[in-house]
Design a protein around this motif. Structure first.
Motif, PDB file in Angstrom:
ATOM      1  N   MET A   8     -56.631 -37.506 -67.673  1.00  0.00           N
ATOM      2  CA  MET A   8     -56.826 -38.749 -68.443  1.00  0.00           C
ATOM      3  C   MET A   8     -57.566 -39.788 -67.600  1.00  0.00           C
ATOM      4  N   THR A   9     -58.637 -40.308 -68.141  1.00  0.00           N
ATOM      5  CA  THR A   9     -59.325 -41.401 -67.450  1.00  0.00           C
ATOM      6  C   THR A   9     -58.872 -42.730 -68.031  1.00  0.00           C
ATOM      7  N   GLU A  10     -59.826 -43.620 -68.300  1.00  0.00           N
ATOM      8  CA  GLU A  10     -59.400 -44.924 -68.795  1.00  0.00           C
ATOM      9  C   GLU A  10     -59.229 -44.922 -70.325  1.00  0.00           C
ATOM     10  N   PHE A  11     -58.604 -45.988 -70.825  1.00  0.00           N
ATOM     11  CA  PHE A  11     -58.348 -46.134 -72.264  1.00  0.00           C
ATOM     12  C   PHE A  11     -59.678 -46.357 -72.995  1.00  0.00           C
ATOM     13  N   ASP A  12     -60.036 -45.442 -73.921  1.00  0.00           N
ATOM     14  CA  ASP A  12     -61.341 -45.485 -74.569  1.00  0.00           C
ATOM     15  C   ASP A  12     -61.227 -45.994 -75.997  1.00  0.00           C
ATOM     16  N   ILE A  13     -61.612 -47.266 -76.187  1.00  0.00           N
ATOM     17  CA  ILE A  13     -61.502 -47.869 -77.530  1.00  0.00           C
ATOM     18  C   ILE A  13     -62.575 -47.303 -78.452  1.00  0.00           C
ATOM     19  N   GLY A  14     -63.683 -46.843 -77.865  1.00  0.00           N
ATOM     20  CA  GLY A  14     -64.795 -46.323 -78.655  1.00  0.00           C
ATOM     21  C   GLY A  14     -64.390 -45.234 -79.621  1.00  0.00           C
ATOM     22  N   VAL A  15     -63.523 -44.340 -79.173  1.00  0.00           N
ATOM     23  CA  VAL A  15     -63.135 -43.222 -80.031  1.00  0.00           C
ATOM     24  C   VAL A  15     -62.381 -43.710 -81.277  1.00  0.00           C
ATOM     25  N   ILE A  16     -61.630 -44.804 -81.091  1.00  0.00           N
ATOM     26  CA  ILE A  16     -60.895 -45.373 -82.240  1.00  0.00           C
ATOM     27  C   ILE A  16     -61.886 -45.964 -83.239  1.00  0.00           C
ATOM     28  N   ILE A  17     -62.829 -46.751 -82.697  1.00  0.00           N
ATOM     29  CA  ILE A  17     -63.791 -47.418 -83.578  1.00  0.00           C
ATOM     30  C   ILE A  17     -64.633 -46.392 -84.334  1.00  0.00           C
ATOM     31  N   ASP A  18     -65.065 -45.348 -83.627  1.00  0.00           N
ATOM     32  CA  ASP A  18     -65.887 -44.323 -84.271  1.00  0.00           C
ATOM     33  C   ASP A  18     -65.147 -43.603 -85.400  1.00  0.00           C
ATOM     34  N   SER A  19     -63.847 -43.469 -85.215  1.00  0.00           N
ATOM     35  CA  SER A  19     -63.103 -42.688 -86.228  1.00  0.00           C
ATOM     36  C   SER A  19     -62.488 -43.564 -87.315  1.00  0.00           C
ATOM     37  N   LEU A  20     -62.760 -44.885 -87.270  1.00  0.00           N
ATOM     38  CA  LEU A  20     -62.132 -45.781 -88.253  1.00  0.00           C
ATOM     39  C   LEU A  20     -62.336 -45.374 -89.720  1.00  0.00           C
ATOM     40  N   PRO A  21     -63.559 -44.997 -90.146  1.00  0.00           N
ATOM     41  CA  PRO A  21     -63.720 -44.618 -91.556  1.00  0.00           C
ATOM     42  C   PRO A  21     -62.807 -43.441 -91.951  1.00  0.00           C
ATOM     43  N   PHE A  22     -62.692 -42.469 -91.045  1.00  0.00           N
ATOM     44  CA  PHE A  22     -61.848 -41.307 -91.301  1.00  0.00           C
ATOM     45  C   PHE A  22     -60.368 -41.719 -91.375  1.00  0.00           C
ATOM     46  N   LEU A  23     -59.967 -42.581 -90.422  1.00  0.00           N
ATOM     47  CA  LEU A  23     -58.578 -43.063 -90.405  1.00  0.00           C
ATOM     48  C   LEU A  23     -58.276 -43.898 -91.648  1.00  0.00           C
ATOM     49  N   TRP A  24     -59.258 -44.661 -92.068  1.00  0.00           N
ATOM     50  CA  TRP A  24     -59.106 -45.503 -93.267  1.00  0.00           C
ATOM     51  C   TRP A  24     -58.767 -44.653 -94.485  1.00  0.00           C
ATOM     52  N   GLN A  25     -59.469 -43.514 -94.605  1.00  0.00           N
ATOM     53  CA  GLN A  25     -59.162 -42.601 -95.717  1.00  0.00           C
ATOM     54  C   GLN A  25     -57.705 -42.148 -95.647  1.00  0.00           C
ATOM     55  N   GLY A  26     -57.275 -41.833 -94.428  1.00  0.00           N
ATOM     56  CA  GLY A  26     -55.881 -41.412 -94.249  1.00  0.00           C
ATOM     57  C   GLY A  26     -54.910 -42.513 -94.646  1.00  0.00           C
ATOM     58  N   LEU A  27     -55.234 -43.757 -94.217  1.00  0.00           N
ATOM     59  CA  LEU A  27     -54.353 -44.881 -94.525  1.00  0.00           C
ATOM     60  C   LEU A  27     -54.272 -45.109 -96.035  1.00  0.00           C
ATOM     61  N   MET A  28     -55.416 -44.976 -96.707  1.00  0.00           N
ATOM     62  CA  MET A  28     -55.426 -45.169 -98.156  1.00  0.00           C
ATOM     63  C   MET A  28     -54.565 -44.123 -98.858  1.00  0.00           C
ATOM     64  N   LEU A  29     -54.587 -42.884 -98.343  1.00  0.00           N
ATOM     65  CA  LEU A  29     -53.741 -41.847 -98.930  1.00  0.00           C
ATOM     66  C   LEU A  29     -52.259 -42.195 -98.728  1.00  0.00           C
ATOM     67  N   SER A  30     -51.940 -42.689 -97.521  1.00  0.00           N
ATOM     68  CA  SER A  30     -50.545 -43.104 -97.259  1.00  0.00           C
ATOM     69  C   SER A  30     -50.130 -44.214 -98.220  1.00  0.00           C
ATOM     70  N   PHE A  31     -51.034 -45.197 -98.378  1.00  0.00           N
ATOM     71  CA  PHE A  31     -50.724 -46.316 -99.274  1.00  0.00           C
ATOM     72  C   PHE A  31     -50.563 -45.853-100.714  1.00  0.00           C
ATOM     73  N   SER A  32     -51.459 -44.997-101.175  1.00  0.00           N
ATOM     74  CA  SER A  32     -51.386 -44.613-102.586  1.00  0.00           C
ATOM     75  C   SER A  32     -50.130 -43.772-102.832  1.00  0.00           C
ATOM     76  N   LEU A  33     -49.791 -42.906-101.880  1.00  0.00           N
ATOM     77  CA  LEU A  33     -48.539 -42.154-102.028  1.00  0.00           C
ATOM     78  C   LEU A  33     -47.337 -43.093-102.073  1.00  0.00           C
ATOM     79  N   THR A  34     -47.320 -44.058-101.138  1.00  0.00           N
ATOM     80  CA  THR A  34     -46.202 -45.005-101.088  1.00  0.00           C
ATOM     81  C   THR A  34     -46.098 -45.782-102.393  1.00  0.00           C
ATOM     82  N   PHE A  35     -47.225 -46.322-102.831  1.00  0.00           N
ATOM     83  CA  PHE A  35     -47.244 -47.168-104.021  1.00  0.00           C
ATOM     84  C   PHE A  35     -46.767 -46.409-105.263  1.00  0.00           C
ATOM     85  N   LEU A  36     -47.353 -45.225-105.480  1.00  0.00           N
ATOM     86  CA  LEU A  36     -46.978 -44.461-106.678  1.00  0.00           C
ATOM     87  C   LEU A  36     -45.537 -43.961-106.598  1.00  0.00           C
ATOM     88  N   ALA A  37     -45.102 -43.592-105.376  1.00  0.00           N
ATOM     89  CA  ALA A  37     -43.724 -43.112-105.231  1.00  0.00           C
ATOM     90  C   ALA A  37     -42.723 -44.239-105.465  1.00  0.00           C
TER      91      ALA A  37
END
Lengths: 242, 218
Positions: free
Chosen positions: B1-30
């Motif tokens: 492990m080297t240093e904490f790399d924020i870049g990887v988080i920023i690059d993957s934000l659109p993908f993570l956003w899709q995941g978050l929306m699925l979590s939200f929609s499941l929560t809301f409908l449930a």
């Protein structure tokens, strides 16, 4: 109009009502009194079927309350009831409290029920409180709203279950005044109360209960001047002002 | 492990956003489904009719005695057997959540119904309203008002529980974070970020609960 015949009821082994019989004619005002725990409130709740009875029959304007085939919801809308703790619906405005049963039970439209509510609130002296919520009113005002609500379905008789017991002393009279007016207009009323001044003024008859039994059932003046049973004499001597 | 790399988080934000929306929609409908069925179950439970109240009690006790992950699995494999075709993991997970959560909501709502003064029911009855009208216009509105904080708390738990849908290979927020973590070899960054996101959402939720509680008890 209302007749009770041999009404008995037990809570477990405890006999709350023991062979209670009496009749109330149209336009009559009957006060039920007695020490606490004597079954007064239970008896009045049997009349509109809020408390089921174990034995006996209760006839209200021709319908048998104790008969399982009787349409109780319809019958109840013909009898108004006022409770000790008002029981206004806290999540509804004064107006909606008075309109609910009119719209849902009698199927009146909104305009008719609002007109009726305004009319009744004027009658109990609270026309200016129509938009308020129960918690914004004093106890006396809440109880007057509760009376208006009970009158909204045009009942043929009114039941009052200790309507002033939960009120501060200075608010008792505003509620009693409304009840006296109602009595003078010829409403059939059964009132459980300790207000003997009210009983003397408007009651045609007084029913005295103790330990689930009706011990006295006689015209008001007779009851106050010559109570027949020792327990009624005892009760009166304790409750009447010295 | 080297240093904490924020870049990887920023690059993957659109993908993570899709995941978050699925979590939200499941929560809301449930939540919606859970409250609807939970209310029905609670009303069955307090109806005083033995058949209804016993079957509702059996349902809630059974569901509250099995782990959620089992229910999710079970529906994933069972639904296709019953209706003869696959409905996809999203819908099978949603059904599982609604079925499971309704058992918990039923208990919350039952307690809410009991919190309404019995004399309110007497007053409504005396005015001629029938059983369903009393529940609909007098008891339930007051019950739900008393229950808002605990319903929200349950919603927060439900949101966290949606992370279990990885078992039927659904890509919720936790799963998307996990995928990025493994493919990019950035486990510390991704799991720290995921924890932070869950924390912010759930903590904001419980602040809301506390606020509401204060306002309601006044």
């Amino acid at each position: 109009m209302i007749s009770l015949e041999g009404v008995s009821k037990k809570f477990g082994d405890f006999r709350v009502l023991n062979q209670c019989s009496t009749t109330v004619e149209r336009g009559e005002v009957v006060v039920i009194c007695g020490p606490s725990g004597s079954g007064k409130s239970t008896l009045i709740k049997c009349i509109n079927g809020l408390e089921p009875v174990d034995q006996g029959t209760i006839i209200v304007s021709g319908s048998d309350v104790t008969d399982p085939v009787t349409n109780l919801t319809r019958l109840r809308s013909r009898i108004g009831m006022v409770f000790q703790h008002f029981e206004l619906y806290p999540h509804m405005s004064v107006l909606d409290n008075i309109c609910l049963a009119q719209e849902k039970v009698l199927k009146r439209n909104r305009r008719e029920s609002v007109e009726k509510a305004e009319f009744l609130l004027t009658r109990v002296g609270l026309a200016d409180q129509i938009r308020k919520y129960p918690r914004q009113l004093s106890g006396g005002q809440q109880q007057r709203v509760a009376i208006a609500r009970a009158l909204a379905t045009d009942p043929v008789a009114m039941l009052f279950d200790e309507p002033t017991s939960a009120l501060d002393p200075e608010m008792i009279n505003e509620v009693l005044d409304v009840m006296i007016e109602l009595a003078n207009e010829g409403m059939t009323m059964i009132v459980v109360t300790h207000e003997m001044g009210f009983a003397r003024r408007v009651a045609n008859r007084v029913v005295f209960m103790d330990q689930g039994s009706i011990l006295e059932d006689r015209p008001t003046e007779e009851f106050f001047n010559q109570p027949q049973t020792e327990r009624a004499q005892d009760f009166l001597s304790r409750i009447l002002p010295h | 492990m080297t240093e904490f790399d924020i870049g990887v988080i920023i690059d993957s934000l659109p993908f993570l956003w899709q995941g978050l929306m699925l979590s939200f929609s499941l929560t809301f409908l449930a939540i919606i489904g859970g409250i609807v069925f939970g209310t029905i179950l609670a009303l069955m439970r307090v109806s005083g009719l033995p058949l209804l109240s016993i079957s509702a009690a059996a349902y809630t006790n059974l569901l509250r005695s099995v782990p959620l992950i089992l229910v999710i699995f079970w529906f994933y494999f069972l639904v296709p057997l019953i209706i003869g075709e696959a409905i996809g993991s999203y819908y099978s997970a949603l059904i599982a959540f609604i079925i499971f959560e309704s058992a918990y909501y039923a208990e919350i709502i039952r307690a809410g119904i009991h919190s309404v003064d019995k004399e309110q029911t007497s007053a409504a009855k005396a005015s001629g309203l029938n059983y369903w009208q009393i529940q609909r216009f007098v008891v339930l509105p007051q019950a739900f008002r008393n229950m808002i904080p605990i319903l929200l708390t349950q919603a927060i738990i439900l949101f966290q529980d949606t992370s279990l849908v990885f078992v039927v290979s659904l890509r919720d927020f936790m799963t998307t974070a996990s995928i990025v973590a493994k493919t990019e070899g950035r486990l510390v960054e991704m799991y720290t970020f995921a924890a932070l996101v869950y924390f912010i959402i759930c903590f904001a939720g419980s602040l809301c609960v506390r606020r509401l509680q204060k306002r309601i008890t006044v």
